[in-house]
Design a protein around this motif. Structure first.
Motif, short mmCIF file in Angstrom:
data_model
loop_
_atom_site.label_atom_id
_atom_site.label_comp_id
_atom_site.label_asym_id
_atom_site.label_seq_id
_atom_site.Cartn_x
_atom_site.Cartn_y
_atom_site.Cartn_z
N GLY A 12 -13.44 -65.34 29.88
CA GLY A 12 -12.05 -65.75 29.69
C GLY A 12 -11.77 -66.54 28.43
N HIS A 13 -12.62 -66.41 27.41
CA HIS A 13 -12.45 -67.16 26.18
C HIS A 13 -11.88 -66.29 25.05
CE1 HIS A 13 -14.24 -70.71 27.83
NE2 HIS A 13 -15.42 -70.14 28.03
N VAL A 14 -10.93 -65.41 25.36
CA VAL A 14 -10.27 -64.58 24.35
C VAL A 14 -8.77 -64.57 24.64
CG1 VAL A 14 -10.00 -62.27 23.36
CG2 VAL A 14 -12.29 -63.09 24.00
N ASN A 15 -7.96 -64.88 23.62
CA ASN A 15 -6.51 -64.76 23.74
C ASN A 15 -6.11 -63.42 23.13
OD1 ASN A 15 -3.64 -64.89 23.15
ND2 ASN A 15 -3.75 -67.10 23.47
N TRP A 16 -5.88 -62.43 23.98
CA TRP A 16 -5.62 -61.07 23.51
C TRP A 16 -4.29 -60.96 22.79
CZ3 TRP A 16 -9.63 -57.73 24.03
CH2 TRP A 16 -10.64 -58.09 24.94
N GLN A 17 -3.29 -61.74 23.21
CA GLN A 17 -1.97 -61.67 22.58
C GLN A 17 -2.02 -62.12 21.12
OE1 GLN A 17 -2.49 -63.02 25.65
NE2 GLN A 17 -1.59 -61.29 26.78
N MET A 18 -2.91 -63.05 20.81
CA MET A 18 -3.10 -63.48 19.43
C MET A 18 -4.07 -62.56 18.69
SD MET A 18 -3.48 -67.61 19.42
CE MET A 18 -2.14 -68.71 19.86
N GLY A 19 -5.17 -62.23 19.35
CA GLY A 19 -6.27 -61.54 18.69
C GLY A 19 -5.93 -60.14 18.21
N ILE A 20 -5.17 -59.37 19.00
CA ILE A 20 -4.86 -57.99 18.61
C ILE A 20 -3.99 -57.93 17.36
CG2 ILE A 20 -3.66 -55.88 19.33
CD1 ILE A 20 -4.71 -56.43 22.18
N PRO A 21 -2.86 -58.70 17.27
CA PRO A 21 -2.11 -58.68 16.00
C PRO A 21 -2.92 -59.18 14.80
CG PRO A 21 -0.79 -59.65 17.76
CD PRO A 21 -2.17 -59.50 18.29
N LEU A 22 -3.78 -60.18 15.02
CA LEU A 22 -4.65 -60.65 13.94
C LEU A 22 -5.55 -59.52 13.44
CD1 LEU A 22 -5.75 -64.17 15.28
CD2 LEU A 22 -4.30 -63.73 13.30
N ALA A 23 -6.09 -58.75 14.38
CA ALA A 23 -6.96 -57.64 14.02
C ALA A 23 -6.21 -56.57 13.23
CB ALA A 23 -7.58 -57.03 15.29
N VAL A 24 -4.98 -56.27 13.65
CA VAL A 24 -4.16 -55.27 12.94
C VAL A 24 -3.92 -55.71 11.49
CG1 VAL A 24 -1.87 -54.20 12.82
CG2 VAL A 24 -3.05 -54.41 15.02
N GLY A 25 -3.54 -56.97 11.30
CA GLY A 25 -3.33 -57.48 9.95
C GLY A 25 -4.59 -57.46 9.11
N GLY A 26 -5.70 -57.82 9.74
CA GLY A 26 -6.98 -57.82 9.02
C GLY A 26 -7.39 -56.44 8.57
N LEU A 27 -7.21 -55.46 9.44
CA LEU A 27 -7.57 -54.09 9.09
C LEU A 27 -6.74 -53.56 7.92
CD1 LEU A 27 -8.02 -52.48 12.63
CD2 LEU A 27 -9.80 -52.82 10.90
#
Length: 248
Positions: A196-211
């Motif tokens: 439970g140590h992942v915030n998916w709502q933050m992490g997915i948009p961050l990943a999109v921007g990074g890619l």
């Protein structure tokens, strides 16, 4: 919607730095998520890993296109790193978040000092052929421990050691570090997510921007002089340590 756009833009900035330094953006994301959004250390690390994994995969592909990565050297790093990252991450998710943050700041300080020392002391000329290659597995073990504990390790710890001890050029070192980081990042992300140590709502948009931006960072890394790239990397580590220290 505004928050999603903000996270995508943040991810783009982190992806650029990740491609430039061969670190996947995790060192930027962890302090940013902890300081700006108040995430505890484990949650910041787990969310950063969600952004880092696709960035590392894309950066690895780009580096390999420009400078072919030795499969033999990569495997000597990957196998021990994967095993230690998995075991260490199982321990890390149970640690006190405040103690984890203090340890992370200490890790960044040590890494900065090591980088500064090796900028002025080099054992021989840099080369695409590594010295002491038979000892790469030791570096894999150490990188696995830091990767599992802090959510970063491959590019951060491996790059300066590959250049300073094994005699690799900065670009070759960063490509090998990305190869090292990929499987250990994946298994560490799985461990953090299960606990439970992942915030998916933050992490997915961050990943999109990074890619969307990491390829530009890789191109920039190949265009900069070696000494300038090293200097920027050291300065980057100092900034990250200071930002996190202010939060402790």
């Amino acid at each position: 919607m505004i928050e999603i756009v903000m996270f995508v833009l943040m991810g783009a900035a982190m992806g650029t730095l990740g491609g430039l330094f061969g670190i996947g953006g995790g060192l930027v994301a962890i302090p940013a998520l902890g300081v700006l959004f108040g995430l505890d250390q484990q949650l910041a690390q787990g969310t950063a890993l969600l952004m880092v994994l696709p960035n590392v995969l894309l950066a690895l592909w780009r580096y390999n296109q420009r400078n072919r990565i030795s499969l033999r050297n990569a495997l000597m790093l990957i196998i021990p790193s994967f095993c230690l990252a998995w075991l260490t991450s199982l321990w890390a998710v149970r640690l006190d978040p405040h103690s984890m943050r203090l340890a992370f700041v200490g890790f960044l300080i040590v890494l900065t000092v090591f980088n500064l020392i090796q900028m002025y002391w080099r054992n021989g000329n840099a080369s695409t052929e590594l010295r002491h290659a038979k000892w790469l597995w030791v570096l894999g073990l150490g990188s696995g421990v830091t990767g599992g504990l802090f959510g970063v390790g491959g590019g951060v710890i491996a790059t300066p050691i590959l250049t300073g001890v094994f005699g690799a050029t900065q670009v070759v070192a960063q490509g090998l570090a990305l190869a090292l980081a990929t499987p250990s990042t994946a298994i560490t992300l799985v461990t953090y997510a299960v606990h439970g140590h992942v915030n998916w709502q933050m992490g997915i948009p961050l990943a999109v921007g990074g890619l969307a931006s990491i390829s530009w960072g890789v191109r920039l890394a190949h265009s900069l002089p070696e000494k300038m790239l090293r200097t920027l990397f050291c300065g980057f580590l100092v900034i990250c340590a200071v930002v996190l220290a202010l939060k402790v």
